[in-house]
Design a protein around this motif. Structure first.
Motif, PDB file in Angstrom:
ATOM      1  N   SER A  26       0.859  -1.186   0.000  1.00 53.75           N
ATOM      2  CA  SER A  26       0.000   0.000   0.000  1.00 53.75           C
ATOM      3  C   SER A  26       0.893   1.233   0.000  1.00 53.75           C
ATOM      4  N   LEU A  27       0.315   2.393  -0.253  1.00 58.37           N
ATOM      5  CA  LEU A  27       1.052   3.648  -0.237  1.00 58.37           C
ATOM      6  C   LEU A  27       0.597   4.482   0.954  1.00 58.37           C
ATOM      7  N   ASP A  28       1.576   4.837   1.814  1.00 56.25           N
ATOM      8  CA  ASP A  28       1.268   5.512   3.065  1.00 56.25           C
ATOM      9  C   ASP A  28       1.701   6.972   3.018  1.00 56.25           C
ATOM     10  N   ASN A  29       1.040   7.786   3.811  1.00 62.01           N
ATOM     11  CA  ASN A  29       1.276   9.224   3.854  1.00 62.01           C
ATOM     12  C   ASN A  29       2.632   9.550   4.489  1.00 62.01           C
ATOM     13  N   LEU A  30       3.385  10.470   3.872  1.00 57.43           N
ATOM     14  CA  LEU A  30       4.673  10.910   4.406  1.00 57.43           C
ATOM     15  C   LEU A  30       4.616  12.346   4.930  1.00 57.43           C
ATOM     16  N   LEU A  31       3.443  12.981   4.898  1.00 58.56           N
ATOM     17  CA  LEU A  31       3.327  14.372   5.337  1.00 58.56           C
ATOM     18  C   LEU A  31       3.189  14.444   6.851  1.00 58.56           C
ATOM     19  N   ASN A  32       3.747  15.495   7.422  1.00 56.52           N
ATOM     20  CA  ASN A  32       3.702  15.705   8.864  1.00 56.52           C
ATOM     21  C   ASN A  32       2.412  16.428   9.232  1.00 56.52           C
ATOM     22  N   ARG A  71       6.873  22.979  11.416  1.00 55.05           N
ATOM     23  CA  ARG A  71       8.125  22.250  11.655  1.00 55.05           C
ATOM     24  C   ARG A  71       9.159  22.692  10.630  1.00 55.05           C
ATOM     25  N   PRO A  72       9.811  23.880  10.842  1.00 60.15           N
ATOM     26  CA  PRO A  72      10.772  24.396   9.846  1.00 60.15           C
ATOM     27  C   PRO A  72      11.891  23.403   9.534  1.00 60.15           C
ATOM     28  N   THR A 124       7.759  20.570  -2.256  1.00 57.87           N
ATOM     29  CA  THR A 124       8.082  21.140  -0.949  1.00 57.87           C
ATOM     30  C   THR A 124       6.894  20.955  -0.006  1.00 57.87           C
ATOM     31  N   ARG A 125       7.165  20.288   1.097  1.00 52.20           N
ATOM     32  CA  ARG A 125       6.128  20.024   2.094  1.00 52.20           C
ATOM     33  C   ARG A 125       6.790  19.955   3.486  1.00 52.20           C
ATOM     34  N   VAL A 126       5.967  19.849   4.506  1.00 46.49           N
ATOM     35  CA  VAL A 126       6.454  19.532   5.848  1.00 46.49           C
ATOM     36  C   VAL A 126       6.390  18.007   5.979  1.00 46.49           C
ATOM     37  N   TRP A 127       7.555  17.370   6.014  1.00 39.66           N
ATOM     38  CA  TRP A 127       7.620  15.909   5.964  1.00 39.66           C
ATOM     39  C   TRP A 127       7.712  15.286   7.364  1.00 39.66           C
ATOM     40  N   ARG A 128       7.375  14.021   7.430  1.00 42.34           N
ATOM     41  CA  ARG A 128       7.477  13.294   8.699  1.00 42.34           C
ATOM     42  C   ARG A 128       8.935  13.039   9.077  1.00 42.34           C
ATOM     43  N   TRP A 129       9.787  12.825   8.074  1.00 40.06           N
ATOM     44  CA  TRP A 129      11.165  12.415   8.320  1.00 40.06           C
ATOM     45  C   TRP A 129      12.141  13.522   7.928  1.00 40.06           C
ATOM     46  N   THR A 130      13.376  13.352   8.400  1.00 36.24           N
ATOM     47  CA  THR A 130      14.444  14.261   7.978  1.00 36.24           C
ATOM     48  C   THR A 130      14.794  13.987   6.519  1.00 36.24           C
ATOM     49  N   VAL A 173       2.883  14.076  -4.845  1.00 33.31           N
ATOM     50  CA  VAL A 173       3.446  13.959  -3.501  1.00 33.31           C
ATOM     51  C   VAL A 173       3.965  12.538  -3.306  1.00 33.31           C
ATOM     52  N   PRO A 174       5.252  12.389  -3.000  1.00 32.01           N
ATOM     53  CA  PRO A 174       5.804  11.039  -2.766  1.00 32.01           C
ATOM     54  C   PRO A 174       5.115  10.352  -1.594  1.00 32.01           C
ATOM     55  N   ARG A 175       5.045   9.023  -1.684  1.00 28.45           N
ATOM     56  CA  ARG A 175       4.402   8.239  -0.618  1.00 28.45           C
ATOM     57  C   ARG A 175       5.285   7.040  -0.276  1.00 28.45           C
ATOM     58  N   TYR A 176       5.053   6.516   0.895  1.00 31.15           N
ATOM     59  CA  TYR A 176       5.873   5.411   1.413  1.00 31.15           C
ATOM     60  C   TYR A 176       5.264   4.064   1.024  1.00 31.15           C
ATOM     61  N   LYS A 177       6.119   3.160   0.549  1.00 29.06           N
ATOM     62  CA  LYS A 177       5.677   1.827   0.123  1.00 29.06           C
ATOM     63  C   LYS A 177       5.701   0.890   1.345  1.00 29.06           C
TER      64      LYS A 177
END
Length: 534
Positions: free
Chosen positions: A212-218, A223-224, A234-240, A261-265
């Protein structure tokens, strides 16, 4: 604890006499429910020509009598103030009733079970709605309301259509309490629902792996340090940024279209499954077609006990079942690499458990039975205190099953044993009679008549005292049974308890298969072998 233990006797006495403080990791108990009915063990007739034979295993009927009054008084005068107050409240509400007698039986046992439970341990009490509300209050009193963990509902049967004025009852309750705040708990999962998988895991890799494809947005937009451009977005992401690039190189991030928007596999085969809740409707109740069904009236599915044991213990831990019946908790603990202790008050249950363990695990099941007679003196004491228990125990020495007992109507048979010594032939039967008192030639002649009437291949008279010469002569006149393989065996055999304790069994074809008890399926091990843990 270095060996598995099976105790015969009253669990209250056994707990106080043998079990040390804080020596048990997990307790499962399936006590009588106060259902006001008798429970019979069913033994299907082997030739299929007659209805099922049965023998009373226990009566789930409680009476407010002198024994119940004594049990109640012992609790309300004990130093366990909260339990005493609860029992007095029950008395004020219920009066001197049969339900109060049942609760007076359960209260001291729950106190003892808390004593033997380790600080990190848990207790699961299995019951039905008959007394569950009272038992929960009693558990609150013993363990403390703050130690309540779950009220689990298990769908134990299909709803019955004959309920006309009530909603059909089809579930049991399992209360889970802990000894302290710090406990052993391993989260349990079940497979994802097929419709869920189809809806949410609809993508496939080149190698066929489903994902599945999971959300990567924070969710936190302020969160600068996590706001940056990645793959042109360009987004506020969950990860560094470093972690994102690492995951991308590993092929775990997907951008399905340029500017998207990229998503996590997230792969399905990496997910544990759906977390198990307190509503257990995925474990099928036992029915006659199941291989594990042994005919014991209150037998529970092994899958149910395996879930409990896996959730609240680890390999090598000690599991206790103080009302062990036919031993499902014990068999499940053995399979999962736990140590175990079981207690039951009937020799019939002890015999069934021994057969179950030996059939399922063979030589791997090494355990000690405590409380059974081990010598002639112990056998005499048992015969004097409880003739029926003596009879069941004696039959267990030769792997025979008891028959239904009705006053004045036992037809001269106390037990039966079935075997087959010809693959092309039918089953053969051995009828048995057990005598704890004085015996003589008349008993031998009577048994010979029973053997002829029942068309049995052999008959055995088990006695406490030594047979007389006249009895031996009478038995010898019955002649021999000739097996298809050519071996000969006395048709009417005499065996003393002393001989059976010394290992002298019955004389029937040794290559024959004993078919007296339904065999438990061979174990498919789910964990490490017990012997490898120590």
């Amino acid at each position: 604890m270095t060996e598995d233990l099976l105790y015969y006797g009253d669990n209250l006495e056994i707990l106080g006499r043998y079990l040390a403080d804080e020596s048990v990791d997990l307790i499962y108990l399936d006590p009588p429910f106060k259902s006001d009915q008798d429970y019979n063990v069913l033994f299907a007739e082997q030739d299929g020509s007659r209805s099922a034979a049965q023998i009373k295993a226990f009566g789930d009927t409680w009476r407010w009598d002198a024994a119940a009054v004594a049990a109640f008084d012992s609790v309300v005068t004990s130093p366990h103030g909260r339990v005493a107050a609860t029992m007095q409240a029950f008395h004020a509400m219920l009066g001197p009733s049969d339900m109060l007698a049942y609760l007076a039986m359960m209260a001291p046992r729950l106190i003892e079970l808390r004593r033997v439970l380790k600080p990190t341990g848990s207790i699961y009490l299995h019951c039905d709605p008959t007394a569950s509300h009272y038992l929960k209050l009693l558990l609150d009193a013993v363990f403390g309301p703050q130690m309540f963990r779950n009220e689990i509902s298990w769908k134990r049967s299909q709803p019955k259509s004959h309920a006309y004025v009530n909603f059909p009852n089809c579930h049991d309750i399992i209360f889970r309490y802990s000894k302290s705040e710090k406990i052993v708990f391993n989260k349990q999962y079940m497979p994802h629902d097929k419709s869920y998988v189809k809806k949410f895991y609809k993508y496939f890799d080149e190698d066929g792996r489903r994902y599945s494809l999971d959300n990567l947005l924070n969710p936190n937009k302020n969160r600068p340090n996590l706001t940056y451009e990645f793959l042109g977005v360009t987004r506020v992401w969950r990860w560094t940024k470093e972690r994102m690039h690492k995951a991308y190189k590993e092929g775990r991030i997907v951008q399905r279209k340029q500017g998207g928007v990229p998503r996590y596999k997230r792969y399905l085969d990496e997910m544990s499954g759906t977390p198990v809740t307190d509503n257990w409707d995925d474990i099928e109740h036992l029915h006659a077609s199941m291989a594990e069904m042994l005919g014991y009236p209150t037998q529970k599915p092994e899958a149910l006990l395996e879930r409990i044991i896996q959730a609240s213990s680890n390999p090598g831990d000690v599991v206790l079942d103080p009302f062990c019946g036919c031993g499902t908790a014990i068999a499940s603990a053995q399979r999962l690499g736990r140590r175990w202790m079981g207690i039951d008050i009937t020799h019939l249950a002890i015999t069934l458990i021994k057969h179950r363990l030996h059939h399922a695990f063979g030589q791997e099941a090494q355990f000690k039975v405590v409380g059974e007679p081990v010598d002639l003196a112990g056998a005499r004491d048992l015969a004097k205190s409880d003739p029926y228990q003596f009879q069941w125990w004696a039959l267990g020495l030769v792997d025979a099953r008891p028959v239904e007992q009705k006053k004045g109507a036992d037809r001269g048979i106390d037990g039966r044993l079935f075997f087959r010594d010809d693959p092309k032939g039918g089953l053969r039967q051995i009828v048995l009679s057990v005598k704890a008192g004085t015996t003589g030639p008349t008993h031998v002649r009577d048994l010979r008549g029973v053997m002829d009437r029942e068309k049995a291949a052999l008959a055995v008279l088990i006695t406490l005292q030594e047979p007389t010469q006249k009895m031996r002569e009478e038995a010898a006149e019955a002649g021999f049974y000739a097996s298809p393989a050519g071996s000969r065996h006395p048709r009417l055999q005499l065996r003393t308890i002393e001989e059976l304790l010394a290992g002298q069994g019955l004389d029937y074809p040794r290559y024959a298969e004993n078919l007296t008890f339904k065999k438990a399926p061979k174990a498919q091990r789910s964990g490490p072998v017990n012997g490898s843990l120590f």
